[in-house]
Design a protein around this motif. Structure first.
Motif: not given
Lengths: 716, 991
Positions: B485, B735-741
């Motif tokens: 993150x 990357x998805x900023x929420x799930x970081x995937x």
């Protein structure tokens, strides 16, 4: 109040500075890269990029303040004078610091009835305005009140078990959070208590629970209770609300309480008065809140801030979400990781003015966050708006937009100011950018009024003329229709039949037009219309197809051109293929299933008949929804019932027409038409179910084959 | 058969170590030849010593008389920790990670050779116990003559007695009472006999059965004290009975009966003791049955006693043999010691065991051969691992059979057709403890994280894990399932070092740096050390989900390029990070001939973003359409405005100008985006900038290619894209900023390095027609990605070389002025400007402080700027950073309306509105360029921290800059510096 004023000063300063570029307070020490770019949520639950609202500036460990290392600290409290209190759970002590992070007091033991007494696993702390410290002493099952110098004042023990019969006899009292309001009422959360927040009065007497949410039965619950035995029903009634994690009082005496990813704001009577008028409920990360395969946020602590703003700490992903009093998400920051300013196991949060302090129980330190200019601007804009200075607030919202063009509330904020200034078209544009349907609707109403008022001289005669014209046309048509009896209509159609041999384009187009026009006749005279339709030739099929195409186009048009107030679709993701399929697939399925069913049930209609009749029956959708879509652009939210009524009418009308069509083409009794139609719907469901089953089996097989393939490749 | 040498027996080794431990501090102080070490090479500045017993090395810096050790001399020698020069990690079929090191798994077994080489020394390790299965080097059976030979070499009589106490002399003698069943020399398994009925099964309770069937009618005769005394008792009793009989005593007389009873008892005692010896002997072959483990020891080619044949025991017939009679580890260890001193080696053991057909010592497969070379080169130590000569067990056969009849003496024969095993060697840590600092020392570790970061020695942050980050950032051809993150700053420079007290060392990874990571750690316990080292990922790996389970997959072959690290030593004034940076700068100047910048004014880096793509519904169909953000005309106007505002030196970077916008189409052609204007308008822009002599850098990215390709593109997806280790085409996305995937937004293929040269050629050919003499390279200086395609595998080091060749081609062959981003060290010889240079460190938990190491290295040689000012949270700090480090300011702008970006995949372009920024930017630039005017083209001489948040930078002409990052005014040396202010002046001291 002081904080509010300072914010206002800040806001003014922001405005005066004008070309201000940044207002971040100092952060000496490690120059670190900004943490991961932040985000906020748009209307459709997508995370969209946002600048950093808060940056970590200091890390305070036990050694830094000279109190020795902290050990698993669990709670943090900032009092009115900005003194910081840390419950150092592992060391069974309370550490107090002043606003400049100098050690003020360490309470590890105190005199109680002339004897040395100690905390045992203290978990929560709260400090009143007069400096009295309340500690939730879990291991000793009590709340300890100390004065500002750490001297024992009194203790509040477990609630007596006879009070209202609310506390079970074998209950072991383990308080873990405490809050004290202005009048000295003590609110306590204890482990294993599912009834809400415990309230003790001034004298320390248990007064009962507040904030236990009422169990709202769902439709399924009601359904099942009808079949349940008395015993089962009594057990069902005992649906236990989950226990709260944390509580915090705001300066107006409202109690914020969190459980899982829910926040409640309890008034003194214990009723949840939290406003939830943002795009989404304040549940932390909304994009993962309702997905089975991902963990939703879990609020470990909440910090009530000024003017109804509150920040919640999510321990799942280590993020701090801040909402305003309307429940609109303001900004998100923080994270879990091995970088110095991220969290490992965040345990508590509190605010000291604009600073935010987060306590990490595994890293045994406090991270101090300072707002960036961006966050300051957001707060300033909100504050200006609340104090009624709309223009100034709009100017600050513009600054916010400079930093973050994705910030919907800034557009709304600007829109509100434009609305106040009666710039309704500009307001509409801003609200539209901000996805604010309520605001847009209000602006639209005013705009409408404005247009009507200014152009009344043209509109009034215009409407009168239009009315006259419509009346005239209708009269003319009526006389023509009455001239031509149905029989004549029939004969004219029969006369057209020989023209089948004439394959010229003009003739065919004429036939086609006639077929379409005939739809109008069918709609108003369904019984005669459908009977007649059955007798018609090929041209009915092409006309039916044309109607079907029109239905698809209407549907596509509705999804794209319905007024902003009623259209919540993400227009950039509108896909005509998908839309068309979602009309055509059920339609064709209906025809196919209905044909196969009615063939068995002595239906007289052929597949062609079913196709043609169903398509014709859908024509009210076109007839009503095309003008409705146009009109929806000038309707406001309050007139939504009108919009939805007509939508309903179009569907109901089509449904009735379908039933009539069934009766006439299959020569059924009304009853039989209804049950064959019902069976058709069931049949459609079955086909879809089998189809899904088939595809999932194929899918599983394909997955199996491909996994064998990869395994072969990898292992050999 | 290799010799197994335990050169120094363990207790004595300890004794030696103790001497060393006491002597070590003395020799550091005296800087004479360190104890136990030998001088192997010498230059004007340095001397190199090696300890032949431990293979550790030491370098004496003659200038300062400081001795640097590869292993801390005060380490706890008994534990064997911190004694290695190499540490490896490899995988076995059962575990994904096994670690071994050069001391405990090579030196301790004597498995190394030291060879002198030109101006240095080479140590070749065989890491991994070669005779893993052999616990003690002791013969189970040994002939009397050989035993005597060994005993003659044992000096001490008590030692000799000690050995003889645990060996018993046996032999097999023909017993006329036993039937002789000689079953010939057949080695066929016993069940064949069973079938033919010619050999009965052995009765496991009967010694006779063993002696008849296995010993061929021979009896085990032992020369054992107990047995001898029992024999004597029997003899005496028999004599007495004989005498009694002779004396005519009745057979049933009381005394006769007593004697006969005694005789019977004595015989049974004798036989039972003898039976014990027989079973001891048999168990040498068959192994011992232990309840929970089953069979332990014995020959691995037999299953049970019935598999043994008479041949196996033939060597014992009529030849006196000593048999080991104990299994107490304590005795065995001592005996092994005595044997080793007498010169008994594993080869002798092999010979003895083969002679008696016992299990010979079996060589272990898990042995890794790694040579390491130390050379002195002027003032530096060069450490090299020739990876060509490194070997690891690759597809080695694991099944073998024993053939004692083999004429060549090749008893152990591996089955070629059997099961094969690979032990992928995926990591080598080189000189982990070089110059390590103990738990009481002061100083810091320097790691090249971002601009450079310091980890204070013993900073107490044991809650955080070890620092370990790859050079040149992560390899994107290894997918990352979950991002971190925070934004990781890359390690742009292959440099690391340590300051310890008044001395310092630093190292430059010269070869193999693209597969290297810098690892650093603090001393976590009292007896561990603060270390910083280079760790090489010799095989990349990836966990692959096969659906049925996860399999770790390794790159097809070992990295075979060289590994080379050059160590430098500093002392006194220059022993700090500035000294390291200056040293590295000197190294770069000498190696690449870098020149000073010749422009007199500080450049202002301005990036315009041309176009992006946006998905828009067109007639209800979502279509990807280009959206112009800054057209060619707008860019012209904007530059004209900036020139009009009095800015002398503008560098215009133009990204998103290629067809397809910011994430442009496959750049096989240099076609400009049509949404931005016509070809002529672009030409006019080029001509205008040329006329105004503004360098114009249109941007192109080669290493990642958008997946939004059509069949008409020149991209051949199968040929040109790199592969992951799972064989899939390598793609990256945001990357998805929420799930970081990975979110799938802005997905790109990773270009295979092997396709890069052709792509660059093709692009350049088309690009040169615009007549512009400059080019911005968006990713060549920022990332290095391997291609793990099974057949055309390109490792990361090779990929880096290919990229460097392209840089050379662009800047030298095509003669273009270049602007790079991020600026990994390999672009320095070709870079004219670098933007997006890291100005901060990642902020890993161990790091205490960021230092502008990178900036000290490049200032005066290459013009640079940090991240776009628009993207940083605090512009005041960014401006101060530019003044502190002598960098330019870098702006990223669009001239269009920013709300266009809302809802696109490029919504992260925040705060980029040119109109709003223009005046502020001009003012900021004029301020910074004014402040830095005297520093143009100057090298940084010094950089110091005067107080918290206050830094002074001094240039080689004496010009000094002091900046204050605090929000309060600061008093330094009689000077007051405003909050967020700075002081400029000549002279090294602030007055």
């Amino acid at each position: 109040m002081l904080a509010r004023d300072s914010i206002r000063c800040l806001a003014v300063a922001l405005l005066v500075a004008g070309a201000l570029i940044s207002g971040l307070p100092a952060s000496p020490g490690v120059a670190q890269a900004d943490p991961y770019p932040s985000y906020t949520y748009d209307f459709w639950k997508n995370p969209v990029p946002a600048p950093q609202a808060y940056l970590p500036t200091r890390i305070i460990s036990g050694d830094d303040i000279g109190a020795g290392p902290l050990n698993q600290p669990r709670d943090l409290f900032v009092d009115a004078n900005r003194n910081v209190y840390i419950v150092d759970t592992g060391n069974n002590r309370l550490v107090c610091l002043d606003e400049n992070w100098n050690l003020r007091l360490v309470v590890s033991e105190f005199f109680h009835d002339g004897q040395v007494d100690r905390f045992r696993t203290p978990l929560g702390v709260c400090v009143t305005d007069d400096g009295h410290i309340f500690v939730a002493d879990r291991g000793n099952g009590r709340i300890v009140e100390l004065d500002g110098e750490g001297r024992f004042v009194r203790q509040i023990g477990a609630p007596s078990s006879d009070a209202e019969g609310l506390v079970a006899a074998d209950f072991v009292y383990r308080p873990f959070k405490v809050a004290v309001d202005r009048v000295g009422r003590v609110y306590v959360l204890a482990e294993g208590v599912y009834d809400g927040v415990m309230v003790f009065d001034l004298a320390g007497t248990f007064r009962g629970f507040i904030g236990s949410p009422r169990v709202k039965p769902t439709i399924a619950d009601i359904f099942w209770t009808r079949f349940a035995t008395e015993e089962q029903r009594s057990r069902m009634a005992l649906f236990l609300p989950t226990e709260y994690n944390t509580i915090d009082l705001d300066d107006t005496g409202f109690l914020y309480a969190c459980e899982k990813n829910q926040v409640r704001r309890l008034n003194p009577a214990g009723v949840d008065v939290l406003r939830r008028s943002g795009f989404h409920d304040p549940v932390g990360d909304v994009s993962v809140a309702d997905q089975a395969w991902q963990e939703p946020s879990y609020f470990e602590d909440v910090a009530a801030r000024e003017s109804g703003i509150y920040s919640v700490l999510d321990r799942q992903r280590g993020r701090v979400f801040t909402y305003n009093s309307n429940g609109e998400l303001l900004y998100v920051f923080g994270g879990i990781g091995y970088a110095r300013d991220l969290f490992s196991s965040p345990a508590a949060i509190d605010s000291a003015g604009m600073q935010i302090l987060v306590l990490d129980r595994r890293l045994n330190h406090v991270v101090v966050f300072e707002p960036t200019a961006y966050a300051l601007a957001i707060h300033a804009a909100l504050d200006l708006y609340h104090s009624g200075r709309y223009d100034e607030s709009a100017a600050v919202w513009r600054r916010v937009l400079d930093w973050n063009s994705n910030y919907d509330q800034a557009y709304s904020g600007i829109g509100r100011s434009q609305f106040m200034k009666a710039e309704y078209t500009a307001a509409m544009r801003s609200f539209r950018l901000g996805n604010n349907r309520k605001g847009y609707s209000d602006a639209l109403r005013r705009y409408r009024e404005q247009v009507i008022r200014t152009n009344f001289n043209y509109i009034a005669p215009g409407v009168v003329c239009l009315g006259l014209a419509v009346w005239g046309i209708l009269r003319l048509r009526k006389s023509r229709i009455s001239d031509r009896s149905i029989g004549k209509a029939e004969s004219s159609l029969r006369q057209a039949a020989p023209a089948d041999t004439d394959r010229s384009l003009g003739t065919r187009l004429r036939q086609f037009g006639r077929g379409i026009r005939y739809a109008l006749f069918v709609v108003f005279h369904p019984f005669d219309g459908f009977d007649e339709l059955k007798k018609r030739g090929k041209e009915a099929v092409s006309a039916a197809t044309a109607i079907l195409v029109l239905v698809v186009l209407t549907y596509v048009g509705m999804s794209q051109y319905t007024g902003f107030v009623f259209n919540t679709r993400d227009l950039s993701k509108v896909n005509v293929v998908f839309l068309a399929t979602s009309v055509l697939f059920p339609f064709l399925l209906w025809c196919a299933v209905n044909w196969s069913l009615t063939t068995l049930a002595d239906g007289k209609g052929t597949f062609r008949d079913i196709y043609v009749a169903t398509a014709y029956a859908l024509s009210p959708i076109v007839i009503i929804n095309v003008p409705l879509t146009l009109i929806s652009n000038v309707l406001v939210q309050e007139e939504g019932s009108f919009y939805y009524l007509f939508l309903g009418i179009s569907l109901a009308w089509s449904l009735i027409l379908i039933l009539i069509a069934m009766m006439s083409i299959h020569e059924y009794e009304p009853g039989k038409a209804v049950w064959t139609s019902g069976l058709t719907v069931v049949g459609m469901g079955t086909v879809v179910y089998l189809g899904i089953l088939f595809f999932s089996v194929i899918n599983v097989m394909a997955g199996f084959v491909s996994s064998i393939r990869t395994e072969l490749i990898l292992r050999l | 058969m290799e010799r197994r040498v335990r050169t120094v027996p363990k207790p004595k080794l300890f004794a030696l170590f103790i001497v060393l431990a006491f002597a070590a501090p003395l020799c550091t102080a005296a800087a004479t030849v360190p104890n136990g070490m030998q001088l192997v090479a010498e230059t004007e500045y340095l001397s190199l010593y090696v300890n032949e017993a431990t293979t550790e090395i030491a370098v004496l810096d003659k200038r300062s008389d400081v001795l640097w050790h590869s292993n801390p001399p005060d380490r706890d020698l008994r534990s064997g920790a911190a004694s290695e020069t190499l540490r490896i990690a490899y995988a076995t079929p059962n575990t994904d990670r096994v670690e071994m090191d050069s001391y405990n798994h090579s030196v301790a077994f004597g498995q190394y050779t030291i060879v002198p080489i030109d101006n240095g020394v080479r140590v070749e390790y065989r890491i991994g116990d070669e005779y893993k299965s052999v616990k003690y080097v002791l013969p189970q059976l040994i002939s009397e003559s050989r035993m005597n030979e060994i005993l003659s070499k044992v000096a001490s009589a008590s030692d000799r007695r000690f050995i003889l106490d645990h060996y018993v002399l046996i032999s097999l003698e023909r017993d006329p009472d036993l039937p002789e069943i000689d079953l010939g020399r057949s080695t066929r398994p016993w069940w064949k006999f069973w079938q033919t009925g010619s050999r009965p099964a052995i009765d496991e309770s009967s010694v006779d059965s063993v002696e008849t069937i296995l010993f061929g009618g021979h009896r085990l005769v032992a020369k054992d004290d107990t047995l001898t005394s029992r024999q004597q008792t029997i003899d005496r009793l028999e004599r007495e009975i004989e005498e009694l009989r002779k004396s005519g005593e009745a057979e049933d007389s009381a005394q006769m009966q007593r004697l006969l009873r005694d005789l019977n008892r004595a015989v049974s005692y004798y036989e039972s003791d003898r039976a014990k010896l027989v079973w001891t002997l048999v168990s040498k072959y068959r192994g011992t049955i232990v309840a929970q483990y089953g069979r332990v020891g014995g020959r691995s080619d037999i299953q049970s006693i019935n598999d043994l044949t008479q041949d196996d025991f033939r060597a014992l017939r009529n030849s006196p043999t000593y048999m080991l009679n104990t299994d107490t580890p304590f005795y065995l260890a001592d005996m092994e010691q005595i044997f080793a001193e007498a010169g008994y080696t594993i080869a002798d053991m092999y010979a003895d065991h083969v002679h008696y057909r016992l299990e010979p010592p079996i060589k272990s497969l898990e042995v890794f051969v790694i040579p390491i070379e130390y050379r002195l080169d002027g003032d530096s130590l060069v450490v090299r691992i020739p990876m060509e000569e490194v070997s690891y067990p690759h597809e080695v056969p694991t099944e073998f059979e024993l053939d004692f009849e083999d004429p060549g003496g090749n008893v152990i024969r591996y089955k070629e057709g059997g099961k094969r095993q690979t032990y992928p060697l995926y990591q080598i840590d080189v000189l982990r403890c070089f110059g390590a600092a103990g738990s009481d020392e002061e100083g810091y570790i320097f790691v090249p994280d971002g601009c450079g970061a310091l980890i204070y020695l013993n900073n107490g942050r044991t809650d955080y894990p070890i620092y370990s980050e790859p050079i040149y950032g992560a390899d994107r051809s290894i997918p990352v399932e979950q991002a971190v993150p925070y934004e990781k700053q890359p390690n742009c420079l292959p440099v690391f070092g340590m300051k310890k007290g008044e001395t310092a060392w630093y190292a430059v990874i010269e070869k193999g740096e693209a597969v290297a990571s810098v690892r650093a750690d603090i001393a976590r316990t009292r007896d561990s050390y603060n270390v910083v080292l280079a760790s090489f990922s010799t095989m990349s790996r990836m966990l692959i989900d096969t659906g049925g389970g996860k399999v770790m997959t390794y790159q097809p072959s070992l990295y075979r390029g060289d590994i080379q690290i050059r160590y430098f030593f500093l002392s006194g004034e220059s022993a700090d990070y500035v000294g390291m940076a200056k040293g590295y700068r000197g190294y770069l100047i000498a190696k690449h001939g870098l020149k000073r910048v010749d422009e007199n004014s500080l450049p202002m880096f301005v990036e315009f973003v041309g176009a992006v793509t946006k998905v828009q519904p067109v007639m209800g169909v979502p279509v990807t359409v280009p959206v112009a953000l800054t057209t060619f005309e707008d860019a012209t106007t904007a530059v004209r405005e900036l020139l009009g505002a009095g800015i002398e030196n503008i560098k215009v970077r133009y990204s998103g100008w290629l067809s397809g916008g910011l994430l442009h189409d496959f750049p096989a052609r240099a076609a400009a985006e049509k949404a931005l204007g016509s070809f002529d308008q672009f030409r006019r822009l080029v001509e205008f900038l040329d006329k105004e002599s503004v360098d114009f850098f249109p941007d192109v990215r080669f290493l990642e290619v958008t997946t939004r390709n059509t069949v008409l593109d020149a991209l051949d997806i199968r040929r040109d894209t790199a592969r992951f280790l799972n064989g899939l085409m390598a793609t990256v996305s945001e990357y998805d900023p929420v799930t970081l995937t990975p979110s799938g937004v802005n997905a790109r293929y990773i270009l295979s390095p092997s396709a890069l040269p052709d792509l660059v050629d093709s692009f350049l050919k088309d690009y040169l027609r615009y007549g512009n003499k400059a080019l911005s390279l968006g990713d060549l200086g920022a990332e290095v990605n391997a291609d793990y395609h099974r057949s055309r595998f390109v490792d990361r080091q090779r990929a880096r070389e290919i990229i460097e060749e392209q840089c050379k081609k662009i800047s030298q062959a095509a003669g273009l002025r270049t602007l790079f981003t991020t600026g990994n060290a390999y672009v320095f010889p070709y870079a004219r400007h670098i933007v997006d240079v890291p100005t901060e460190c990642t902020g890993h938990g161990l790091e205490n402080e960021a230092v502008p190491f990178y900036q000290i290295v490049v200032h005066g040689l290459i013009d640079f700027a940090g991240a776009p000012i628009n993207s940083v949270a605090d512009t005041r700090k960014a401006k101060l950073k530019a003044i502190e480090t002598g960098g330019g300011l870098y702006f990223r702008w669009i001239t269009g309306d920013v709300s266009i970006l809302k809802g696109t995949d490029f919504a992260d372009l925040l705060n980029v509105e040119y109109q709003r920024w223009r005046d502020d930017a001009v003012a900021m630039h004029l301020e910074v360029s004014g402040a830095l005017k005297p520093a143009r083209g100057r090298l940084i001489e010094n950089h110091e921290k005067l107080a918290d948040g206050v830094y002074r930078t001094t240039y080689d002409n004496g010009y000094a800059v002091v900046v204050n990052y605090n929000n309060t005014p600061i008093q330094v040396g009689g000077l007051t510096i405003d909050a967020y202010g700075y002081w400029l002046g000549m002279g090294g001291e602030v007055h």
